[in-house]
Design an enzyme around this catalytic site. Sequence first.
Site, mmCIF file in Angstrom:
data_model
loop_
_atom_site.group_PDB
_atom_site.id
_atom_site.type_symbol
_atom_site.label_atom_id
_atom_site.label_comp_id
_atom_site.label_asym_id
_atom_site.label_seq_id
_atom_site.Cartn_x
_atom_site.Cartn_y
_atom_site.Cartn_z
ATOM 1 N N ASP A 1 -9.647 -6.626 -3.959
ATOM 2 C CA ASP A 1 -9.358 -5.321 -3.169
ATOM 3 C C ASP A 1 -10.253 -4.335 -3.698
ATOM 4 O OD1 ASP A 1 -7.916 -3.402 -2.423
ATOM 5 O OD2 ASP A 1 -5.787 -3.785 -2.806
ATOM 6 N N HIS B 1 -7.181 -6.420 0.119
ATOM 7 C CA HIS B 1 -6.089 -5.403 0.001
ATOM 8 C C HIS B 1 -4.779 -6.111 0.816
ATOM 9 C CE1 HIS B 1 -4.159 -1.735 -0.699
ATOM 10 N NE2 HIS B 1 -3.992 -1.438 0.659
ATOM 11 N N SER C 1 0.849 -1.124 0.045
ATOM 12 C CA SER C 1 -0.038 -0.115 0.103
ATOM 13 C C SER C 1 1.015 1.348 -0.010
ATOM 14 C CB SER C 1 -1.138 0.051 1.173
ATOM 15 O OG SER C 1 -2.091 0.808 1.085
#
Length: 244
Positions: A196, A224, A70
């Site tokens: 995700d 995710h 991320s």
Amino acid sequence: MSRPIVLLHGWGLSSSVWAPLQAALDPSLEVRTIDLPGHGKATSAGDSLESWSDAVLAQLPRNSMLVGWSLGAQLALHLACLHPDRVSRLVLIGATPCFVQTDTWQAAMPADTLADFRRSFDIDPAATQRRFIALQGLGDARRRDVVNALGSAATPPDDAHKTALAEGLGLLANIDLRKVVPEIRQPVRLLHGAGDTLMPTAAAEWLADTLPDGRLSVFTDAGHAPFLSRPQDCAGLIEGFARD
């Protein structure tokens, strides 16, 4: 030949989020974790991508393989472009070059949604962080376990961390690495959850197509954070890539 593996977590968490993946990795590998600025036990480093990258760079051994998730994946991309002498290759999990939508980039979160998160964080940071964590569990077959693990590894948005966490949301709103992605020459392995909902798979597909040496693996039953719901599978891919 194995390489030092350095794990970079995402916004609002701490390096403890990597515990399930670390447990699945071969213990003979050299694995390090780094708290992002103002997260976990790390001190703040300002509000720019450059200052955050510098803070991480100071802790990197040479020839590192960065595993970024991320926001950590965006930092990894930035470091690989600027410091190829320190970064030998990348594993990017739940990655995107640009977190919010623009007129020329739709594979992302709507800008208004992130702006709402930033406003909400100023008013009620704890509730906003919980909402953000809940989003990361969506689309995962092990949603409850993932959300629980993320909650346990969260950096509390207290007086010691709130400013840095707000700065991190600002980075997510402003980072756009699309222009530098074609310049990254290191081999890159992308891991992404098909479910995700925070970051569309199309963002990882764009990275795989645009990076000079990028390959994408998609986990059909993950969201995710596939390294939490599929730690053994992620560990196997990471180990093979580190030794390649």
